[in-house]
Design a protein around this motif. Structure first.
Motif, mmCIF file in Angstrom:
data_model
loop_
_atom_site.group_PDB
_atom_site.id
_atom_site.type_symbol
_atom_site.label_atom_id
_atom_site.label_comp_id
_atom_site.label_asym_id
_atom_site.label_seq_id
_atom_site.Cartn_x
_atom_site.Cartn_y
_atom_site.Cartn_z
ATOM 1 N N ALA A 168 -1.009 4.398 10.485
ATOM 2 C CA ALA A 168 -0.042 3.432 11.086
ATOM 3 C C ALA A 168 -0.917 2.063 10.790
ATOM 4 C CB ALA A 168 -0.057 3.423 12.874
ATOM 5 N N ILE A 169 -0.551 1.727 9.542
ATOM 6 C CA ILE A 169 -1.404 0.650 9.100
ATOM 7 C C ILE A 169 -0.698 -0.799 8.919
ATOM 8 C CG2 ILE A 169 -2.775 -0.177 6.915
ATOM 9 C CD1 ILE A 169 -3.023 2.768 6.230
ATOM 10 N N ASP A 170 -1.095 -1.575 9.558
ATOM 11 C CA ASP A 170 -0.307 -2.922 9.359
ATOM 12 C C ASP A 170 -0.283 -3.498 7.856
ATOM 13 O OD1 ASP A 170 0.345 -5.371 11.463
ATOM 14 O OD2 ASP A 170 -0.233 -6.176 9.539
ATOM 15 N N PRO A 171 1.230 -3.668 7.514
ATOM 16 C CA PRO A 171 1.427 -4.193 6.274
ATOM 17 C C PRO A 171 0.901 -5.429 6.083
ATOM 18 C CG PRO A 171 3.623 -4.317 7.675
ATOM 19 C CD PRO A 171 2.379 -3.645 8.441
ATOM 20 N N GLN A 172 0.501 -6.426 6.851
ATOM 21 C CA GLN A 172 -0.183 -7.599 6.678
ATOM 22 C C GLN A 172 -1.709 -7.595 6.683
ATOM 23 O OE1 GLN A 172 1.989 -10.206 6.119
ATOM 24 N NE2 GLN A 172 3.553 -8.986 6.446
ATOM 25 N N THR A 173 -2.442 -6.970 7.745
ATOM 26 C CA THR A 173 -3.718 -7.147 7.803
ATOM 27 C C THR A 173 -4.329 -5.983 7.113
ATOM 28 O OG1 THR A 173 -3.574 -6.102 9.901
ATOM 29 C CG2 THR A 173 -3.369 -8.244 9.878
ATOM 30 N N HIS A 174 -3.537 -4.784 7.059
ATOM 31 C CA HIS A 174 -4.144 -3.493 6.538
ATOM 32 C C HIS A 174 -5.028 -2.813 7.672
ATOM 33 C CE1 HIS A 174 -3.085 -4.172 1.998
ATOM 34 N NE2 HIS A 174 -2.136 -4.002 2.863
ATOM 35 N N LEU A 175 -5.015 -3.363 8.760
ATOM 36 C CA LEU A 175 -5.830 -2.615 9.871
ATOM 37 C C LEU A 175 -4.786 -1.534 10.573
ATOM 38 C CD1 LEU A 175 -7.244 -5.849 11.756
ATOM 39 C CD2 LEU A 175 -8.150 -4.514 9.840
ATOM 40 N N PHE A 214 0.688 -1.300 -0.052
ATOM 41 C CA PHE A 214 -0.128 0.158 0.078
ATOM 42 C C PHE A 214 0.599 1.248 -0.010
ATOM 43 C CE2 PHE A 214 0.288 1.824 4.454
ATOM 44 C CZ PHE A 214 0.779 0.869 4.880
ATOM 45 N N GLY A 215 0.339 2.239 -0.226
ATOM 46 C CA GLY A 215 0.847 3.539 -0.513
ATOM 47 C C GLY A 215 -0.342 4.647 -0.177
ATOM 48 N N ARG A 216 0.012 5.875 -0.660
ATOM 49 C CA ARG A 216 -0.871 7.080 -0.524
ATOM 50 C C ARG A 216 -0.940 7.698 -1.991
ATOM 51 N NH1 ARG A 216 2.698 5.624 2.418
ATOM 52 N NH2 ARG A 216 2.379 4.835 4.385
ATOM 53 N N ILE A 217 -2.098 8.085 -2.361
ATOM 54 C CA ILE A 217 -2.391 8.650 -3.777
ATOM 55 C C ILE A 217 -2.553 10.178 -3.378
ATOM 56 C CG2 ILE A 217 -4.797 7.863 -3.665
ATOM 57 C CD1 ILE A 217 -3.084 8.367 -6.969
ATOM 58 N N VAL A 218 -1.783 10.738 -4.177
ATOM 59 C CA VAL A 218 -2.135 12.371 -3.873
ATOM 60 C C VAL A 218 -2.660 13.024 -5.234
ATOM 61 C CG1 VAL A 218 -0.660 14.455 -3.208
ATOM 62 C CG2 VAL A 218 -0.169 12.407 -2.270
ATOM 63 N N PHE A 219 -3.577 14.031 -5.006
ATOM 64 C CA PHE A 219 -3.930 14.694 -6.119
ATOM 65 C C PHE A 219 -4.431 15.951 -5.826
ATOM 66 C CE2 PHE A 219 -8.518 13.515 -5.671
ATOM 67 C CZ PHE A 219 -8.372 12.294 -4.588
ATOM 68 N N THR A 220 -5.047 16.736 -6.672
ATOM 69 C CA THR A 220 -5.541 18.138 -6.401
ATOM 70 C C THR A 220 -7.061 18.011 -6.730
ATOM 71 O OG1 THR A 220 -3.406 18.837 -7.099
ATOM 72 C CG2 THR A 220 -5.361 20.377 -6.992
ATOM 73 N N GLN A 221 -7.856 18.659 -5.767
ATOM 74 C CA GLN A 221 -9.129 18.749 -6.248
ATOM 75 C C GLN A 221 -9.642 20.293 -5.618
ATOM 76 O OE1 GLN A 221 -12.152 16.103 -3.940
ATOM 77 N NE2 GLN A 221 -13.355 16.047 -5.854
ATOM 78 N N HIS A 222 -10.197 20.696 -6.420
ATOM 79 C CA HIS A 222 -10.678 22.296 -6.341
ATOM 80 C C HIS A 222 -9.625 22.795 -5.741
ATOM 81 C CE1 HIS A 222 -14.813 20.831 -6.818
ATOM 82 N NE2 HIS A 222 -14.781 20.019 -5.907
#
Lengths: 149, 149
Positions: free
Chosen positions: B89-96, A33-41
């Motif tokens: 703080a997101i668990d990489p395995q469970t995503h909780l 997982f990661g973090r998506i960043v974009f611009t809105q309004h």
């Protein structure tokens, strides 16, 4: 005056090493997982999402129908919406680790076979229906590794 | 077709709970770093940084002189630059876990006593000189906790 969060400050000699794009994408693909960043309004938006790297080198994320990015990518048409995507693995104690930032155009995935395939590997985090996917084509890939000297 | 990152998909019944702003800021203050998001030349930018919460409820981060945000906050003057700040703080395995996003105006810290104080608690991650600090006044605070049902 300052709230002590109980963590030691990141002390000691350390250095940051710039990563090439191949290594940066490899690291990004090593986490889910990661973090998506974009611009809105005209405002900066950020949302944590899970991702997969596909063979084309693109990053695919799943989002739910109501997500702001869905409407942004639909409205934009070609060439798409410019987004940034960040993933990292930084030790909360030592602050050693790595961070990768990808910048590129995001497009909605419209092919139903593709959508079905991503649905099997990108499980939604919550009970919201996640029947949309967005593909990000990396244009600029930067990354840094933070190591103890 | 898809790169397997070796992690189980986030499966099983789960739910997301919206956090109120007090709880969201408390969680943000319990960790030592997050990601600052801003717009530069109409492009979304994101950088991991460490932070402290100060008694006023503001978030203070330290950045180096060459950082894009430094020049953005200097140029902007009042009312400042709108930024987003995310910590999770997101668990990489469970995503909780949890994720908090703060949106607000960012201003450079100019008081030298304040700068000196932040310098003792916000150690730079790399060997770059970090002699600037930016204060973010939370305007909109949102957060979500992801739990197993």
């Amino acid at each position: 005056m300052l709230h002590d969060n109980g963590l030691p400050a990141a002390a000691g000699p350390r250095r940051s090493i710039e990563l090439d794009s191949v290594e940066a994408l490899r690291l990004l693909g090593s986490v889910s997982f990661g973090r998506i960043v974009f611009t809105q309004h005209a405002l900066p938006m950020i949302r944590p999402v899970n991702h997969v790297l596909v063979d084309s080198g693109d990053i695919v994320i799943r989002i739910h129908d109501g997500a702001a990015l869905t409407s942004r990518t639909r409205q934009a048409g070609a060439p798409g919406v410019v987004v940034a995507y960040e993933a990292d693995a930084i030790d909360p104690q030592t602050h050693l680790g790595w961070s990768v930032v990808v910048t590129g155009y995001a497009h909605p995935v419209t092919d139903t076979d593709e959508l079905a395939r991503y649905a099997t590997v990108l499980r939604p985090w919550s009970q919201q229906t996640m029947d949309h996917a967005v593909r990000i084509r990396p244009d600029l890939v930067t990354g840094v590794r933070l190591t103890a000297v």
